[in-house]
Design an enzyme around this catalytic site. Structure first.
Site, PDB file in Angstrom:
ATOM      1  N   ASP A  69       0.322  -0.471   3.505  1.00  0.00           N
ATOM      2  CA  ASP A  69       1.328   0.224   4.319  1.00  0.00           C
ATOM      3  C   ASP A  69       1.080   1.736   4.270  1.00  0.00           C
ATOM      4  OD1 ASP A  69       2.224   0.660   1.770  1.00  0.00           O
ATOM      5  OD2 ASP A  69       4.292   0.040   2.127  1.00  0.00           O
ATOM      6  N   SER A  70       0.041   2.152   3.517  1.00  0.00           N
ATOM      7  CA  SER A  70      -0.433   3.543   3.594  1.00  0.00           C
ATOM      8  C   SER A  70      -0.862   3.864   5.021  1.00  0.00           C
ATOM      9  CB  SER A  70      -1.601   3.777   2.627  1.00  0.00           C
ATOM     10  OG  SER A  70      -2.595   2.784   2.801  1.00  0.00           O
TER      11      SER A  70
ATOM     12  N   ASP B 233      -0.072  -5.765   3.184  1.00  0.00           N
ATOM     13  CA  ASP B 233       1.147  -5.258   2.537  1.00  0.00           C
ATOM     14  C   ASP B 233       2.410  -5.737   3.238  1.00  0.00           C
ATOM     15  OD1 ASP B 233       1.051  -3.799   0.199  1.00  0.00           O
ATOM     16  OD2 ASP B 233       0.547  -1.912   1.189  1.00  0.00           O
TER      17      ASP B 233
ATOM     18  N   LYS C 241       0.857  -8.432  -0.365  1.00  0.00           N
ATOM     19  CA  LYS C 241       1.167  -7.577  -1.518  1.00  0.00           C
ATOM     20  C   LYS C 241       2.580  -7.023  -1.362  1.00  0.00           C
ATOM     21  CE  LYS C 241      -0.691  -3.277  -2.211  1.00  0.00           C
ATOM     22  NZ  LYS C 241       0.541  -2.453  -2.184  1.00  0.00           N
TER      23      LYS C 241
ATOM     24  N   GLU D 120       5.699  -4.558  -3.628  1.00  0.00           N
ATOM     25  CA  GLU D 120       5.904  -3.608  -4.723  1.00  0.00           C
ATOM     26  C   GLU D 120       7.090  -4.015  -5.593  1.00  0.00           C
ATOM     27  OE1 GLU D 120       6.303   0.337  -3.050  1.00  0.00           O
ATOM     28  OE2 GLU D 120       4.383   0.192  -1.985  1.00  0.00           O
TER      29      GLU D 120
ATOM     30  N   GLU E 198      -0.763   1.660  -9.943  1.00  0.00           N
ATOM     31  CA  GLU E 198      -0.989   2.947  -9.270  1.00  0.00           C
ATOM     32  C   GLU E 198      -0.413   4.095 -10.104  1.00  0.00           C
ATOM     33  OE1 GLU E 198       0.063   3.028  -5.119  1.00  0.00           O
ATOM     34  OE2 GLU E 198      -0.273   5.199  -4.970  1.00  0.00           O
TER      35      GLU E 198
HETATM   36  O1  KIV Z   1      -0.642   0.957   0.843  1.00  0.00           O
HETATM   37  C1  KIV Z   1      -1.661   1.103   0.153  1.00  0.00           C
HETATM   38  O2  KIV Z   1      -2.716   1.557   0.618  1.00  0.00           O
HETATM   39  C2  KIV Z   1      -1.601   0.710  -1.245  1.00  0.00           C
HETATM   40  C3  KIV Z   1      -2.748   1.111  -2.118  1.00  0.00           C
HETATM   41  C4  KIV Z   1      -2.712   2.552  -2.380  1.00  0.00           C
HETATM   42  C5  KIV Z   1      -2.810   0.305  -3.353  1.00  0.00           C
HETATM   43  O3  KIV Z   1      -0.652   0.130  -1.649  1.00  0.00           O
END
Ligand code: KIV
Length: 280
Positions: free
Chosen positions: A44-45, A83, A113, A115, A182
């Site tokens: 989600d970056s 994510d 993924k 969090e 992280e």
């Molecule tokens: O969203 C993302 O790119 C991440 C990584 C930094 C692990 O969660």
């Protein structure tokens, strides 16, 4: 060779380092896949590096599906992890399950993924029970930026360090197949890595993690808004791109581009017929 959650498990058992990068589009994912990366995270970056938001909180399920599906189309061998965006799993176990299912069905994710630690273990368990592999994420979890008060290294006090160790064990127990750590002190990441049987994937968590991940724009020097201390630039693609853009602008303005080499011909007969027609 196709990478799966089994590959990740075996890598930890065999003490082989796992490699992951983020990607958000077809052509970049294809290049990474051809390079032999183990896993690609559609993070989600993308809110920061693709969409230009200040944080990841505005990213939607539709964003993740759109970019996840593009990445999946470019990948043959890497494990594609997508994510779960902010508020797609925090609201309830039911929402988490439905949204994880959408990422598999619509984005072709091989795993999702999310969090958080103990708090989200019911969600992790439900998703894993539906046969969707889950990668957990602890430490600096960007979706909690407003609670952390900024992007800061986590786990520095005795209580915070112990909480991270407990959360790592909890997500393992809930069924996560891997754990992203992280911005965690290296020595703490080592303790966590040695305390659990699932692989840890570090980003700003030192060299003792079972694998590493970086945001690709960071490691290629393409994102200048902010460069965290843990980023190593493996290339300066940003500079290469800017210099190519300048060359292009100059070449177009001077008439050097496009040359005959980059243009298409038409037969003289057709041309003269058209000219003839225009004269009538
Ligand atoms: O969203 C993302 O790119 C991440 C990584 C930094 C692990 O969660």
């Amino acid at each position: 060779m196709k990478n799966t959650v089994v590959t990740f498990k075996q890598a930890k058992e065999n003490k082989e380092k796992l490699t992951m990068l983020t990607a958000y589009d077809y052509s970049t994912a294809k290049l990474m896949d051809e390079s032999g990366i183990n896993g690609i995270l559609v993070g989600d970056s993308l809110g920061n590096v693709i969409l230009g938001y200040e944080d990841t909180l505005s990213v939607t399920m539709e964003d993740m599906i759109h970019h996840g599906a593009a990445v999946a189309r470019g990948v043959k061998n890497a494990l594609v992890v997508v994510d779960m965006p902010f508020m797609s799993y925090q609201t309830s176990v039911y929402d988490a399950l439905c949204n994880a299912g959408r990422l598999v069905k619509e984005a072709k994710a091989g795993a999702v993924k999310l969090e958080g630690g103990e708090k989200v273990c019911p969600q992790i368990k439900a998703i894993v029970d539906a046969d969707i592999p889950v990668m957990a994420h602890l430490g600096l979890t960007p979706q909690s930026v407003n609670v952390f008060g900024g992007y800061k290294v986590q786990g520095k006090s005795i209580e915070a360090a112990q909480k991270l160790i407990d959360d790592a064990k909890a997500v393992e127990q809930a069924g996560a197949f891997a754990l992203v750590l992280e911005c965690v002190p290296s020595a703490l990441a080592k303790i966590i890595t040695e305390s659990i049987s699932i692989p840890t994937i570090g980003i700003g968590a030192g060299s003792c993690c079972d694998g590493q991940i970086l945001v690709y724009q960071d490691m290629l020097g393409m994102y200048s808004d902010f460069t965290p201390k843990f980023v190593k630039k493996f290339a300066n693609a940003g500079q290469v791109m800017c210099s190519a853009f300048l060359d292009y602008i100059d070449a177009v303005k001077s008439g050097e581009f496009p040359s005959k080499e980059h243009s298409f011909d038409i037969s003289d007969d057709v041309l003269s017929a058209i000219y003839g027609g225009m004269k009538k």
